[in-house]
Design a protein around this motif. Structure first.
Motif, PDB file in Angstrom:
ATOM      1  N   VAL A  91      19.317  41.271  51.866  1.00 27.89           N
ATOM      2  CA  VAL A  91      19.725  42.369  52.754  1.00 27.89           C
ATOM      3  C   VAL A  91      19.555  41.970  54.219  1.00 27.89           C
ATOM      4  CG1 VAL A  91      19.173  44.730  53.459  1.00 27.89           C
ATOM      5  CG2 VAL A  91      19.287  44.149  51.040  1.00 27.89           C
ATOM      6  N   ILE A  92      18.447  41.285  54.536  1.00 29.03           N
ATOM      7  CA  ILE A  92      18.212  40.834  55.911  1.00 29.03           C
ATOM      8  C   ILE A  92      19.306  39.850  56.341  1.00 29.03           C
ATOM      9  CG2 ILE A  92      16.638  39.500  57.366  1.00 29.03           C
ATOM     10  CD1 ILE A  92      14.332  40.698  55.745  1.00 29.03           C
ATOM     11  N   THR A  93      19.666  38.936  55.453  1.00 32.69           N
ATOM     12  CA  THR A  93      20.712  37.970  55.777  1.00 32.69           C
ATOM     13  C   THR A  93      22.056  38.647  55.981  1.00 32.69           C
ATOM     14  OG1 THR A  93      19.527  36.332  54.443  1.00 32.69           O
ATOM     15  CG2 THR A  93      21.804  35.839  55.020  1.00 32.69           C
ATOM     16  N   GLN A  94      22.386  39.628  55.146  1.00 36.33           N
ATOM     17  CA  GLN A  94      23.648  40.341  55.304  1.00 36.33           C
ATOM     18  C   GLN A  94      23.689  41.121  56.603  1.00 36.33           C
ATOM     19  OE1 GLN A  94      23.952  42.643  51.732  1.00 36.33           O
ATOM     20  NE2 GLN A  94      24.590  40.914  50.464  1.00 36.33           N
ATOM     21  N   HIS A  95      22.555  41.693  57.012  1.00 39.85           N
ATOM     22  CA  HIS A  95      22.507  42.390  58.300  1.00 39.85           C
ATOM     23  C   HIS A  95      22.687  41.408  59.456  1.00 39.85           C
ATOM     24  CE1 HIS A  95      20.193  46.133  56.642  1.00 39.85           C
ATOM     25  NE2 HIS A  95      21.439  46.040  56.212  1.00 39.85           N
ATOM     26  N   GLY A 214      56.560  19.726  29.339  1.00 40.42           N
ATOM     27  CA  GLY A 214      56.017  18.389  29.539  1.00 40.42           C
ATOM     28  C   GLY A 214      55.045  18.019  28.444  1.00 40.42           C
ATOM     29  N   LEU A 215      53.993  17.283  28.817  1.00 44.70           N
ATOM     30  CA  LEU A 215      53.029  16.759  27.860  1.00 44.70           C
ATOM     31  C   LEU A 215      51.807  17.648  27.767  1.00 44.70           C
ATOM     32  CD1 LEU A 215      53.254  12.976  28.796  1.00 44.70           C
ATOM     33  CD2 LEU A 215      54.427  14.182  26.941  1.00 44.70           C
ATOM     34  N   GLY A 216      51.992  18.948  27.677  1.00 47.01           N
ATOM     35  CA  GLY A 216      50.872  19.855  27.492  1.00 47.01           C
ATOM     36  C   GLY A 216      49.961  19.939  28.676  1.00 47.01           C
ATOM     37  N   THR A 217      50.507  19.873  29.889  1.00 50.98           N
ATOM     38  CA  THR A 217      49.661  19.966  31.083  1.00 50.98           C
ATOM     39  C   THR A 217      49.199  21.392  31.268  1.00 50.98           C
ATOM     40  OG1 THR A 217      51.653  20.270  32.394  1.00 50.98           O
ATOM     41  CG2 THR A 217      50.768  18.024  32.236  1.00 50.98           C
ATOM     42  N   PRO A 218      47.940  21.643  31.620  1.00 53.56           N
ATOM     43  CA  PRO A 218      47.430  23.007  31.770  1.00 53.56           C
ATOM     44  C   PRO A 218      48.028  23.680  32.990  1.00 53.56           C
ATOM     45  CG  PRO A 218      45.777  21.428  32.466  1.00 53.56           C
ATOM     46  CD  PRO A 218      46.896  20.643  31.872  1.00 53.56           C
ATOM     47  N   SER A 219      48.218  24.969  32.901  1.00 55.21           N
ATOM     48  CA  SER A 219      48.773  25.741  34.011  1.00 55.21           C
ATOM     49  C   SER A 219      47.748  25.865  35.127  1.00 55.21           C
ATOM     50  CB  SER A 219      49.188  27.135  33.530  1.00 55.21           C
ATOM     51  OG  SER A 219      48.065  27.815  33.030  1.00 55.21           O
ATOM     52  N   SER A 220      48.268  25.926  36.358  1.00 54.09           N
ATOM     53  CA  SER A 220      47.383  26.025  37.521  1.00 54.09           C
ATOM     54  C   SER A 220      46.850  27.432  37.628  1.00 54.09           C
ATOM     55  CB  SER A 220      48.150  25.647  38.790  1.00 54.09           C
ATOM     56  OG  SER A 220      49.248  26.507  38.945  1.00 54.09           O
ATOM     57  N   ARG A 221      45.539  27.554  37.776  1.00 54.96           N
ATOM     58  CA  ARG A 221      44.890  28.861  37.890  1.00 54.96           C
ATOM     59  C   ARG A 221      44.227  28.974  39.243  1.00 54.96           C
ATOM     60  NH1 ARG A 221      41.819  29.316  32.013  1.00 54.96           N
ATOM     61  NH2 ARG A 221      43.698  29.184  30.717  1.00 54.96           N
ATOM     62  N   GLN A 222      44.314  30.142  39.795  1.00 55.01           N
ATOM     63  CA  GLN A 222      43.694  30.405  41.086  1.00 55.01           C
ATOM     64  C   GLN A 222      42.447  31.247  40.861  1.00 55.01           C
ATOM     65  OE1 GLN A 222      46.568  32.201  43.621  1.00 55.01           O
ATOM     66  NE2 GLN A 222      47.820  30.353  43.819  1.00 55.01           N
ATOM     67  N   TYR A 223      41.318  30.663  41.149  1.00 56.08           N
ATOM     68  CA  TYR A 223      40.048  31.353  40.969  1.00 56.08           C
ATOM     69  C   TYR A 223      39.640  32.005  42.284  1.00 56.08           C
ATOM     70  CZ  TYR A 223      39.683  28.703  36.622  1.00 56.08           C
ATOM     71  OH  TYR A 223      39.931  28.177  35.393  1.00 56.08           O
ATOM     72  N   ALA A 224      39.116  33.197  42.188  1.00 57.11           N
ATOM     73  CA  ALA A 224      38.648  33.902  43.387  1.00 57.11           C
ATOM     74  C   ALA A 224      37.394  33.214  43.921  1.00 57.11           C
ATOM     75  CB  ALA A 224      38.358  35.360  43.065  1.00 57.11           C
ATOM     76  N   ARG A 225      37.409  32.938  45.204  1.00 56.96           N
ATOM     77  CA  ARG A 225      36.270  32.244  45.816  1.00 56.96           C
ATOM     78  C   ARG A 225      35.098  33.197  45.958  1.00 56.96           C
ATOM     79  NH1 ARG A 225      36.456  28.895  51.529  1.00 56.96           N
ATOM     80  NH2 ARG A 225      34.354  28.022  51.411  1.00 56.96           N
ATOM     81  N   GLN A 226      33.970  32.784  45.409  1.00 58.87           N
ATOM     82  CA  GLN A 226      32.785  33.629  45.436  1.00 58.87           C
ATOM     83  C   GLN A 226      32.108  33.554  46.800  1.00 58.87           C
ATOM     84  OE1 GLN A 226      29.939  32.628  42.476  1.00 58.87           O
ATOM     85  NE2 GLN A 226      28.672  34.419  42.805  1.00 58.87           N
ATOM     86  N   LYS A 227      31.764  34.711  47.332  1.00 58.69           N
ATOM     87  CA  LYS A 227      31.107  34.771  48.628  1.00 58.69           C
ATOM     88  C   LYS A 227      29.650  34.351  48.484  1.00 58.69           C
ATOM     89  CE  LYS A 227      30.377  37.823  52.578  1.00 58.69           C
ATOM     90  NZ  LYS A 227      30.554  39.198  53.108  1.00 58.69           N
ATOM     91  N   ILE A 228      29.224  33.420  49.302  1.00 59.91           N
ATOM     92  CA  ILE A 228      27.873  32.872  49.223  1.00 59.91           C
ATOM     93  C   ILE A 228      27.064  33.384  50.402  1.00 59.91           C
ATOM     94  CG2 ILE A 228      26.505  30.766  49.199  1.00 59.91           C
ATOM     95  CD1 ILE A 228      28.887  29.323  48.008  1.00 59.91           C
TER      96      ILE A 228
END
Length: 258
Positions: A91-95, A214-228
């Motif tokens: 909480v102190i850091t967020q303030h 193609g050769l079974g390439t995985p689909s691109s996924r967009q992950y939400a960036r976690q706030k640190i």
């Protein structure tokens, strides 16, 4: 007959038992038929080293036996204390990270950054003025054609010559950079790929519709960036100064010395 009496009483009160039963089954359908049991009580700290440490401290007070329940209780108390400390420091850091610049209920009283920029600009202008004066002195010394020259005049002429050579080198470097940029041409912005297209080796593979080409390439996924939230030593010192247990502790004194 008892059920009929209950139905009569419910109907007299305006309650339909069938509708109420269906509503209960609809709202708590995930809980119907499930069995709930208590999970295993796992201590937060390692039991054996903690028990050994407690026995060492207890022997100094004349206690020879410490039950396992005491170790578990101290472990849970440590976990709870650590959780409380982390929550308060967070909480102190967020303030500290919160900005009130765009808040309509606050107005800016001082701006130290602008003041520092102003002083830096003054120093830059003063340095530029001194450099111009020195440049004029050197140019006058270089243009002088007196036959009897003292060592100081010769030194000024040599320095003026070096300054002119340095300015000439800077002008050549600037002209070379401009020529190189003109030869390269204007930079083109990179086009963003379409969201359903995966580019591999210059060829586009369509990944839309759930089908993989193609050769079974995985689909691109967009992950939400976690706030640190990054807590520094200053936040922890402020927390210790506010707490009654640590406001006069040796740990706070050592933290202030760092």
């Amino acid at each position: 007959r008892d059920d009929d009496d209950i139905n009569d009483v419910a109907s007299m009160a305006g309650v339909n038992l069938n509708e109420e039963s269906a509503r209960i089954m609809a709202t708590n359908s995930d809980l119907v038929g499930t069995q709930i049991q208590s999970c295993k009580d796992e201590p937060f700290l390692a039991a054996i080293p903690l028990h050994k440490r407690i026995l060492e401290m207890a022997k100094k007070l004349g206690i020879t036996d410490v039950p396992a329940e005491v170790v578990t209780f101290i472990s849970h108390a440590t976990q709870n204390r650590l959780r409380t400390v982390i929550e308060k420091v967070t909480v102190i850091t967020q303030h500290r990270m919160e900005s009130y610049k765009d808040d309509e209920w606050y107005e800016q009283a001082t701006d130290v950054r602008s003041q520092l920029k102003f002083f830096e600009q003054l120093e830059r202008l003063e340095k530029q003025r001194k450099d111009e004066q020195e440049r004029e002195i050197l140019l006058k010394a270089a243009k002088s054609r007196s036959r009897q020259e003292d060592p100081e005049q010769a030194r000024l002429k040599q320095k003026a010559k070096e300054m002119q050579q340095q300015e000439l080198a800077q002008m050549r470097q600037r002209d070379a950079n401009l020529t190189a940029l003109a030869a390269i041409g204007p930079r083109k912005k990179r086009k963003l790929d379409s969201p359903g297209l995966l580019t591999i080796g210059g060829e586009g593979l369509s990944m839309s519709g759930g089908s993989q080409a193609g050769l079974g390439t995985p689909s691109s996924r967009q992950y939400a960036r976690q706030k640190i939230t990054r807590v520094n030593l200053r936040d922890f010192i402020f927390y210790m100064e506010q707490e009654r247990e640590t406001s006069h502790s040796l740990l706070l004194y050592r933290a202030l010395l760092k």
